[in-house]
Design an enzyme around this catalytic site. Structure first.
Site, PDB file in Angstrom:
ATOM      1  N   HIS A  40       5.501   5.707  -6.564  1.00  0.00           N
ATOM      2  CA  HIS A  40       3.698   5.474  -6.973  1.00  0.00           C
ATOM      3  C   HIS A  40       3.145   6.811  -7.516  1.00  0.00           C
ATOM      4  O   HIS A  40       3.971   7.807  -7.373  1.00  0.00           O
ATOM      5  CB  HIS A  40       3.100   5.186  -5.587  1.00  0.00           C
ATOM      6  CG  HIS A  40       3.381   3.683  -4.965  1.00  0.00           C
ATOM      7  ND1 HIS A  40       2.712   3.267  -4.172  1.00  0.00           N
ATOM      8  CD2 HIS A  40       4.299   2.757  -5.722  1.00  0.00           C
ATOM      9  CE1 HIS A  40       3.265   1.986  -3.873  1.00  0.00           C
ATOM     10  NE2 HIS A  40       4.306   1.624  -4.826  1.00  0.00           N
ATOM     11  N   GLU A  76       0.857   8.951  -6.333  1.00  0.00           N
ATOM     12  CA  GLU A  76       0.941   9.908  -5.669  1.00  0.00           C
ATOM     13  C   GLU A  76       2.174  10.691  -5.250  1.00  0.00           C
ATOM     14  O   GLU A  76       2.228  11.982  -5.027  1.00  0.00           O
ATOM     15  CB  GLU A  76       0.262   9.365  -4.241  1.00  0.00           C
ATOM     16  CG  GLU A  76      -1.011   8.834  -4.372  1.00  0.00           C
ATOM     17  CD  GLU A  76      -1.196   7.192  -4.766  1.00  0.00           C
ATOM     18  OE1 GLU A  76      -1.991   6.572  -4.052  1.00  0.00           O
ATOM     19  OE2 GLU A  76      -0.364   6.848  -5.180  1.00  0.00           O
ATOM     20  N   CYS A 100      -1.977   3.188  -0.941  1.00  0.00           N
ATOM     21  CA  CYS A 100      -1.109   2.297  -0.116  1.00  0.00           C
ATOM     22  C   CYS A 100      -1.085   2.862   1.118  1.00  0.00           C
ATOM     23  O   CYS A 100      -0.920   3.931   1.377  1.00  0.00           O
ATOM     24  CB  CYS A 100       0.147   1.754  -0.863  1.00  0.00           C
ATOM     25  SG  CYS A 100       1.484   2.867  -0.798  1.00  0.00           S
ATOM     26  N   CYS A 102       1.703   5.802   0.767  1.00  0.00           N
ATOM     27  CA  CYS A 102       1.241   6.942   0.212  1.00  0.00           C
ATOM     28  C   CYS A 102       0.158   7.621   1.164  1.00  0.00           C
ATOM     29  O   CYS A 102       0.247   8.808   1.228  1.00  0.00           O
ATOM     30  CB  CYS A 102       0.469   6.666  -1.321  1.00  0.00           C
ATOM     31  SG  CYS A 102       1.890   6.136  -2.359  1.00  0.00           S
TER      32      CYS A 102
END
Length: 203
Positions: free
Chosen positions: A72, A74, A111, A114
């Site tokens: 992702h 991040e 999410c 993360c």
């Protein structure tokens, strides 16, 4: 618990009106990363990490490109910083100290994965665009940004320090990019199987 999550979400959205022009400028940079992701046929989420008013890392979704569901935006930005700081010879405690002075701007609510990582690393603050109603770790599903998370979870997540969080920054722009991605169809999605013929065979 549901009422508390709704209350926290409303509080965060109310804080948007107090955000500075700098906040929107950084979010625009995050949106640029999301556009790069869209151009690469990835789910359009992007982020930047800021320290002392300077962007020190950026990231975008690269799950399809890397064939790794954890890549992702991040996590991409975090890994850039960890590599830089480790090459610079920083100790674990020095890395933790630096993270505690960083602010993340991301186009979609982090999410659960993360948000847990950000809490464990001890990031100071997070600003995000649109809510993540399916997997959000900053209040939509779990409030992992909150220091009271320990009462909700067990194990490694409970070691998180928590962080300040404000949602709804340029949310409409973030939603527009996501809508564009899903409306054009995901060419990387699995192809549907041929429909089963339920008609009796003719002899």
């Amino acid at each position: 618990m549901r009422k508390r999550l709704v209350r926290e979400k409303i509080n965060m959205e109310c804080q948007v009106e107090l955000c500075s022009s700098e906040t929107f400028a950084y979010m625009e940079l995050a949106l640029e990363q999301a556009r790069h992701a869209l151009d690469s046929l990835e789910v359009p989420v992007g982020c930047v990490i800021v320290e002392d008013g300077k962007v020190i890392a950026s990231g975008r979704n690269r799950t399809t490109e890397t064939r790794n569901a954890t890549r992702h935006a991040e996590m991409e930005a975090i890994d850039v910083l960890l590599e830089q700081w480790q090459k610079g010879g920083l100790s674990v405690s020095e890395v933790a100290e630096k993270f505690s002075k960083c602010v993340l701007y991301v186009t979609c609510e982090p999410c659960i994965m993360c948000a847990a990582a950000l809490s464990i690393l001890g990031i100071e603050e997070v600003y995000y665009g649109c809510a993540n109603d399916k997997f959000g770790g900053c209040g939509s599903i779990l409030p992992l940004h909150s220091s009271s998370t320990q009462s909700l979870t067990s194990g490694v997540v409970a070691q998180g320090k928590g962080f300040k969080c404000t949602g709804g920054i340029m949310a409409s722009e973030a939603v527009s990019l996501l809508r564009c991605f899903y409306e054009q169809g995901n060419p990387n999605a699995p192809k549907p199987h041929r429909p089963v013929n339920l008609q009796p065979a003719h002899h």
